[in-house]
Design an enzyme around this catalytic site. Structure first.
Site, PDB file in Angstrom:
ATOM      1  N   CYS A  86       0.838  -1.204   0.000  1.00  0.00           N
ATOM      2  CA  CYS A  86       0.000   0.000   0.000  1.00  0.00           C
ATOM      3  C   CYS A  86       0.873   1.255   0.000  1.00  0.00           C
ATOM      4  O   CYS A  86       1.503   1.556  -0.998  1.00  0.00           O
ATOM      5  CB  CYS A  86      -0.963  -0.051   1.185  1.00  0.00           C
ATOM      6  SG  CYS A  86      -2.334   1.091   1.047  1.00  0.00           S
ATOM      7  N   HIS A 203      -3.606  -5.585   0.967  1.00  0.00           N
ATOM      8  CA  HIS A 203      -2.923  -5.817   2.249  1.00  0.00           C
ATOM      9  C   HIS A 203      -2.880  -7.310   2.580  1.00  0.00           C
ATOM     10  O   HIS A 203      -3.791  -7.812   3.247  1.00  0.00           O
ATOM     11  CB  HIS A 203      -3.672  -5.094   3.374  1.00  0.00           C
ATOM     12  CG  HIS A 203      -3.462  -3.621   3.386  1.00  0.00           C
ATOM     13  ND1 HIS A 203      -2.408  -3.027   4.035  1.00  0.00           N
ATOM     14  CD2 HIS A 203      -4.174  -2.618   2.836  1.00  0.00           C
ATOM     15  CE1 HIS A 203      -2.468  -1.712   3.891  1.00  0.00           C
ATOM     16  NE2 HIS A 203      -3.538  -1.434   3.159  1.00  0.00           N
ATOM     17  N   GLU A 205      -1.166  -8.714   4.768  1.00  0.00           N
ATOM     18  CA  GLU A 205      -1.037  -8.913   6.230  1.00  0.00           C
ATOM     19  C   GLU A 205      -2.395  -8.861   6.919  1.00  0.00           C
ATOM     20  O   GLU A 205      -2.535  -9.283   8.057  1.00  0.00           O
ATOM     21  CB  GLU A 205      -0.056  -7.880   6.814  1.00  0.00           C
ATOM     22  CG  GLU A 205      -0.606  -6.491   7.098  1.00  0.00           C
ATOM     23  CD  GLU A 205      -0.769  -5.615   5.855  1.00  0.00           C
ATOM     24  OE1 GLU A 205      -0.723  -6.141   4.727  1.00  0.00           O
ATOM     25  OE2 GLU A 205      -0.977  -4.394   6.030  1.00  0.00           O
TER      26      GLU A 205
END
Lengths: 234, 756
Positions: A86, A203, A205
């Site tokens: 990002c 994302h 994660e």
């Protein structure tokens, strides 16, 4: 093997990246303050999401001048793994480690939602545990994720198979409706020519544990860890 | 230096003070105040800071409970959630600024509430908001809404707190009085809570964060008066937010607190430097002396009055252990922030301010805090007349011919349709703790270090409270508790935001008092004490006020995260059951307003004992692993709640339902049975789904708690079909219903772009 997560003023997914590396895939990891000038002792570096320097002026435009970015550049040149998520992707583009730019979303609005992306290439340390054509469900959360580059660059990215992720629908079709931000060619993530620097808007994660609505992103970090382990054996 | 003008009646009025109040000041002080002092007293005695009209009533709220670590009176409430963790949470209004400048007003509302939480040493991990706007048919209301949503999103997203939930309602009374209530919740380890107290005589007082400018001067006074047609001239009183600065301030403050060198900390919110200095002194029984020449300033030539009353954002006041100030200043410098010793703690119990080498303020803390006036304002009961049983449709017992069409219109109501247009603009996943996506009955975040999770919800219903403030407040608390229970959590405590019109109107003051009593009663019933909150009066423009709109922010705890429950149906063939009972409760309903343009009572009857029993059954069923979904049945009634259970979600496909029920409510004309069944808003109802083999155990549980339980039908197919007394009254494709429900906000708000 050691991971580093760079902390810029305004980074806000730094803890999330740290959590995934340390708790989910169980590898050693440190925070690295943006004033640091060396990455010695690290094998992989993550530029996390957030709003470095408030994203004032333009997303990632100020962070590229942080002392750490010089170290990241030479780290990348010597083959270290660099993952920009990002805001990290935006910084990689701003600093020239990846080509192109991330413009404001087509809707001119911030967008946070799960999207589908298709894995386009698996010959990288970041994607080798995925299958080519695999459809992943990952969240996005950005106001400036509209990937753009000139025609020549796009041609090169395609030719060199450097587009690693494309936005697609549930069935894996790369369509205009499945493009959440207006990105050129539905590009969600690209790598450099040496394939050791990877930037993506989604994302991974945030989708690394079933409890959070999916674990498709976890494989990306496992890929990195395995690539590093193999490298260490050689 | 300030010239010392003669204090005139105009000057007194300009500070928001009455002549009586001024006489009181002179009497207590034994002299006339100077202009700076008058400004300081004016702002500290404002409704916003002093709670002078509400205090006598707020005392009736229950504030104590086993889990309460810190009740009202600090920057935020603190509750023990077990396993060595505390939750710090609070809600606050930013209504007035958001009307004048929607984007900055809402953004700084978020900033303020986040500071309230991290001031206490907790890292903010979740935010929510409760919003009220005028009808979307008016372009100005759409513009306010778009600005507010963007303001909230931009601030929270950049700061890095997930905005995980909230509520939005529309109504005529909010047209020139939007309500913007921001909630924040943080986590802190047991024993690491910090308080806003200026302890230790001789300790240095540090100013940290952004520089002081001429923005927001008199913001608190603005929020303590109604608006007239000149409201827009007050734009300079709205502050400007900088979420990046706030993020740095957060990290620096938490790092500073970890050193053990900080004695107390308070943010400079309403009334800025004034409020933080005198309140920190008052709480510790000390005084504070500061020198304004040392205050970092953004512009030149600011006088003492401006510096003391500025509401520039992202600033904090710290009291540090003597001798350790260098250590703290270094941390702030690392984060690129100003940190300056501007004064020290004294034993005088006074606030003393110097500027240009002269003492410009010397006031007792007491005068500014405890001695602020307290009003027992006159109250007149004023229940609106009317009863829906006398409306033509009821008298003539004229039901609808096509309930599918009614359902479609209801699903498209701005009050009931999907909120995706809003929450898509909020980062609701950052920090990777969000176990739910927006749209659940309550939002749930995990506490990574434990197996626990925290549930939170915001609930208010202005229509009910307008029709019957006491009953409305009870219903709001009950709904909040039910929402928390539906995700599998045990309700713990509440924070409240009380939005009302002018307290100088006896009917408004009466409704306030009623709301407090209703809330107190319900909070006692659920064992959920009030740990703090905010009162916002004067929500009226040109003489037209908002409905009494108390918003309840309830939190709960899930001991085992795996017990998390969601509202959507999961599998074909599952049984659908209703816990609780549907009665003739159309008063104040969305159905009446949407289909009959009527806002009349009586509001739904709530039996608190029944409500508790229903919640107990639901919670037990979740913990025993009996049920696969639970959904609160409230706004819009059973028909809407059922539809929401059918719609698709992340990793959850769309489902059809086949409902088959015998229903004959007493004293209701037969032609209206479908209306009651589908749209009545009886409280104490939860829709659950489960595997058929588990139904007996659930029935047994319900029986044991004296809770009525009805089998509604089954999950399956692609249609939304309702058979009432063996007649099909609705048979619609779910895909279409879902489209109708998803689109309205997108469509309304995209009109803005066209207009631009």
């Amino acid at each position: 093997m050691k991971f580093g997560v760079v902390v810029f003023p305004g980074s806000n997914c730094d803890h999330d990246a740290y959590h995934v590396i340390s708790k989910v895939i169980g590898q050693p990891v440190d925070f690295i303050w943006h004033q640091a000038t060396s990455l010695e002792g690290y094998d992989a570096v993550i530029l996390p999401g957030g709003f470095s320097y408030g994203d004032y002026l333009r997303a990632g435009a100020i962070a590229r001048f942080s002392p750490i970015m010089r170290a990241v550049t030479s780290f990348a040149a010597t083959g270290g793994l660099v993952l920009g998520i990002c805001n990290g992707f935006q910084i990689l583009c701003e600093s020239g480690l990846l080509p192109g730019a991330l413009l404001p979303n087509r809707t001119m609005k911030f967008v946070c939602q799960f999207v589908h992306v298709r894995v386009e290439a698996t010959d990288t340390p970041f994607t080798h545990l995925y299958e080519r054509g695999q459809i992943l469900s990952l969240p996005i959360a950005h106001g400036e994720g509209n990937y753009y580059c000139d025609a020549e660059t796009l041609e090169r990215l395609r030719r060199e198979n450097r587009i690693l992720l494309r936005y697609c629908d549930e069935q894996g079709r790369v369509t205009e409706e499945a493009n959440p931000n207006g990105s050129l060619d539905n590009i969600a993530g690209i790598c450099n020519r040496q394939r050791n620097v990877f930037g993506l808007m989604p994302h991974p994660e945030r989708a690394a544990e079933e409890a959070l609505g999916g674990a498709d992103g976890r494989i990306l970090f496992h890929s990195m860890a395995m690539a590093l382990a193999e490298l260490a054996q050689d | 230096m300030l010239e010392q003008p003669v204090i005139t009646p105009q000057l007194i009025e300009a500070q928001g003070l009455t002549e009586d109040e001024y006489r009181r000041i002179v009497e207590r002080l034994g002299r006339e105040p100077n202009l700076v002092e008058l400004g300081i007293i004016g702002v500290m005695w404002s409704e916003h800071c002093s709670y002078k009209s509400s205090k006598v009533h707020l005392r009736r709220l229950p504030t104590e409970g086993e889990c309460v670590v810190q009740g009202p009176g600090e920057n935020a409430g603190v509750v023990d959630i077990g396993d060595g963790w505390y939750v710090v949470f609070k809600i606050e209004s930013h209504n007035h600024p958001s009307f004048i400048e929607p984007y900055q007003g809402a953004a700084t509302g978020v900033g303020g509430i986040l500071r309230d939480v991290f001031t206490m040493g907790a890292r903010p991990v979740a935010a929510m908001n409760s919003l009220r706007f005028g009808p979307l048919t008016e372009p100005v209301n759409r513009a306010i809404m778009a600005g507010v949503v963007k303001g909230i999103g931009d601030y929270g997203n950049s700061f890095g707190v997930p905005t995980v939930g909230g509520e939005i309602m529309f109504g005529e009374c909010y047209a020139r009085n939007p309500l913007v209530n921001a909630f924040a919740l943080g986590l802190v380890r047991e024993g690491r809570v910090f308080y806003a107290q200026a302890g230790g005589v001789g300790n240095p007082v540090l100013y940290v964060g952004a520089k002081t400018g001429r923005d927001g001067i008199h913001g608190a006074t603005m929020a303590s008066a109604e608006f007239d047609e000149q409201a827009m001239e007050k734009r300079p009183q709205v502050q400007v937010g900088d979420p990046f600065m706030e993020k740095l301030l957060l990290e620096a403050c938490l790092e500073a607190l970890r050193t053990g060198a900080v004695v107390g900390m308070q943010d400079m919110g309403a009334a800025g430097l004034t409020c933080s200095t005198c309140e920190m002194g008052a709480r510790a029984g000390t005084g504070i002396e500061i020198d304004l020449d040392r205050v970092p300033q953004r512009e030149q030539g600011m006088n003492a009055y401006e510096i003391m009353l500025s509401e520039s954002q992202e600033r904090m006041l710290l009291v540090v252990k003597r001798g350790r100030e260098r250590e703290i200043i270094k941390i702030f410098e690392k984060w690129g922030l100003d940190a300056v010793v501007i004064g020290r703690v004294t034993e005088t119990n006074r606030l003393v301010v110097r500027h240009g080498g002269k003492v410009v303020v010397d006031l007792p803390n007491r005068l500014l805090t405890e001695d602020a006036p307290i009003y027992h304002r006159p109250m007149t009961p004023a229940l609106p007349e009317g009863d829906y049983h006398r409306l033509p449709f009821w008298r003539e017992a004229s039901g609808h011919e096509d309930y599918g069409e009614v359902l479609r219109r209801m699903l498209a109501s701005p009050n009931l349709c999907s909120r995706e247009w809003v929450y898509r603009q909020y980062d609701h996943m950052v920090r990777t703790n969000s176990l739910t996506l927006p749209g659940e009955d309550a939002a749930v975040i995990r506490v990574k270090e434990t197996r626990r999770a925290v549930a939170m919800t915001l609930d208010g219903n202005g229509r009910y409270c307008h029709l019957d403030p006491r009953a409305g407040a009870r219903l709001a608390v009950a709904e909040a508790a039910r929402n928390v229970v539906c995700v599998g959590a045990r309700p713990l405590a509440i924070t409240n935001c009380l939005n009302f019109a002018s307290p100088e109107r006896p009917d408004v003051m009466w409704s306030f008092s009623e709301v407090i009593d209703g809330m107190a009663e319900a909070c006692r019933a659920f064992g959920t004490p009030v740990t703090g909150g905010n009162v916002s009066f004067y929500n009226e423009t040109e003489g037209r006020g908002v409905y009494p709109t108390p918003v309840i922010g309830m939190i709960g705890v899930i001991e085992e995260s795996r017990h998390l429950m969601t509202h959507r149906f999961k599998d074909e063939g599952d049984l659908i059951l209703l816990l609780g009972e549907t009665s003739d409760d159309l008063g104040g309903s969305e159905y009446l307003e949407r289909m009959h343009r009527a806002v009349v009572g009586p509001v739904p009857r709530l039996d608190l004992a029944r409500e508790r029993a229903v919640q107990e059954v639901c919670l037990t069923a979740i913990r025993e692993g009996l049920i696969k979904s639970a959904h609160d049945c409230s706004d819009g009634g059973l028909a809407i709640a059922l539809a929401e259970c059918c719609f698709s979600g992340h990793r959850n496909r769309r489902h059809g339902v086949e409902i088959d029920v015998e229903f004959a409510p007493p004293e209701v004309p037969e032609a209206l049975w479908p209306v009651i069944f589908l749209f009545s808003e009886s409280p104490s109802r939860i829709i659950v789904s489960l595997e058929p083999v588990k139904a007996d155990r659930l029935r047994e549980l319900a029986r044991a708690h004296g809770v009525p339980i009805t089998e509604l039908g089954r999950v399956g197919g692609e249609r939304y079909r309702v058979n009432l007394n063996r007649q099909t009254i609705i048979d619609e494709p779910v895909t279409e219903l879902e489209m109708i429900w998803r689109r309205p906000l997108d469509e309304w708000l995209s009109l803005n772009v066209i207009a631009e």
